[in-house]
Design an enzyme around this catalytic site. Structure first.
Site, PDB file in Angstrom:
ATOM      1  CG  HIS A  68      -2.020  -1.006   1.101  1.00 22.57           C
ATOM      2  ND1 HIS A  68      -1.799  -2.361   1.268  1.00 22.57           N
ATOM      3  CD2 HIS A  68      -3.329  -0.870   0.801  1.00 22.57           C
ATOM      4  CE1 HIS A  68      -2.935  -3.006   1.080  1.00 22.57           C
ATOM      5  NE2 HIS A  68      -3.879  -2.130   0.801  1.00 22.57           N
ATOM      6  N   PRO A  69       0.407   2.285  -0.722  1.00 18.17           N
ATOM      7  CG  PRO A  69      -0.844   3.780  -2.002  1.00 18.17           C
ATOM      8  CD  PRO A  69      -0.778   2.333  -1.564  1.00 18.17           C
ATOM      9  CB  SER A  81      -4.222   3.500  -4.421  1.00 18.85           C
ATOM     10  OG  SER A  81      -4.196   2.327  -3.646  1.00 18.85           O
ATOM     11  CD  GLU A  84      -9.421   2.727  -2.829  1.00 20.68           C
ATOM     12  OE1 GLU A  84     -10.063   1.730  -3.199  1.00 20.68           O
ATOM     13  OE2 GLU A  84      -8.274   2.660  -2.333  1.00 20.68           O
ATOM     14  CD  GLN A  85      -3.468   8.011  -1.360  1.00 20.32           C
ATOM     15  OE1 GLN A  85      -2.919   9.105  -1.345  1.00 20.32           O
ATOM     16  NE2 GLN A  85      -2.817   6.880  -1.161  1.00 20.32           N
ATOM     17  CG  PHE A 116      -1.618   5.780   8.391  1.00 21.16           C
ATOM     18  CD1 PHE A 116      -1.930   5.508   9.708  1.00 21.16           C
ATOM     19  CD2 PHE A 116      -2.561   6.423   7.600  1.00 21.16           C
ATOM     20  CE1 PHE A 116      -3.171   5.866  10.234  1.00 21.16           C
ATOM     21  CE2 PHE A 116      -3.797   6.787   8.104  1.00 21.16           C
ATOM     22  CZ  PHE A 116      -4.094   6.510   9.430  1.00 21.16           C
ATOM     23  CB  ILE A 117      -3.229   0.765   5.783  1.00 23.51           C
ATOM     24  CG1 ILE A 117      -1.908   0.450   5.086  1.00 23.51           C
ATOM     25  CG2 ILE A 117      -4.424   0.314   4.943  1.00 23.51           C
ATOM     26  CD1 ILE A 117      -1.652  -1.000   4.877  1.00 23.51           C
ATOM     27  CB  ALA A 119     -11.042   2.059   4.560  1.00 22.84           C
TER      28      ALA A 119
END
Length: 164
Positions: A68-69, A81, A84-85, A116-117, A119
């Site tokens: 994950h970025p 991603s 979403e971002q 850091f992840i 949703a």
């Protein structure tokens, strides 16, 4: 968008094309879940995919987390991603906000060894930053488990966008 019935009729290649990116850069999850076809519902598919991850070794889970970025970073990432971002306002950070996110991302990475992840769907950049500030205080094991829970939330949101 497909129905679960249509998904059940896909070839292995079609299934992988459609669901290979549900877990960030980790098509192995969809590949292992493929063996459970036919699925009775979206929930059944989701539960199977989560089960695949849950049954994998800790080392594999850590690799999944690291795929994950960092939130807010200006790097190449999966189309999901990016979307979403962008929806959370992380693609339009001011230079000062970008510096704050970068600094906190680095603190988080230094402490935990993974990004850091969260949703981010339905959240804004201020809520995300507050969550980062709070979670960087956690112990590593708690944060590892929190990251996994967030990955599962992201996967469910992505499945809901693809399957009726």
């Amino acid at each position: 968008m497909l129905t679960i019935e249509q998904l059940n009729k896909t070839t292995e290649h079609e299934f992988m094309e459609f669901l290979g990116g549900i877990f960030e850069h980790s098509p192995w999850v969809a590949e292992k879940a493929l063996n459970a076809k036919p699925f009775s519902s979206l929930e059944h598919l989701y539960e199977k995919m989560v089960s695949v991850v849950e049954q994998s070794p800790e080392k594999q889970k850590l690799i999944l987390i690291k795929e994950h970025p960092n939130l807010g970073e200006r790097i190449e990432m999966s189309p999901d991603s990016v979307s979403e971002q962008a929806g959370a306002g992380l693609k339009n950070l001011t230079p000062a906000e970008y510096d704050k996110f970068s600094t906190l991302n680095q603190q988080y990475m230094d402490k935990f060894g993974f990004p850091f992840i969260l949703a981010v769907k339905g959240k804004n950049k201020h809520q995300i930053y507050e969550a980062m500030e709070q979670r960087v205080q956690n112990q590593r094991e708690i944060e590892f488990q929190t990251a996994m829970k967030e990955i599962y939330k992201i996967a469910l949101l992505r499945l809901e966008e693809k399957i009726q």
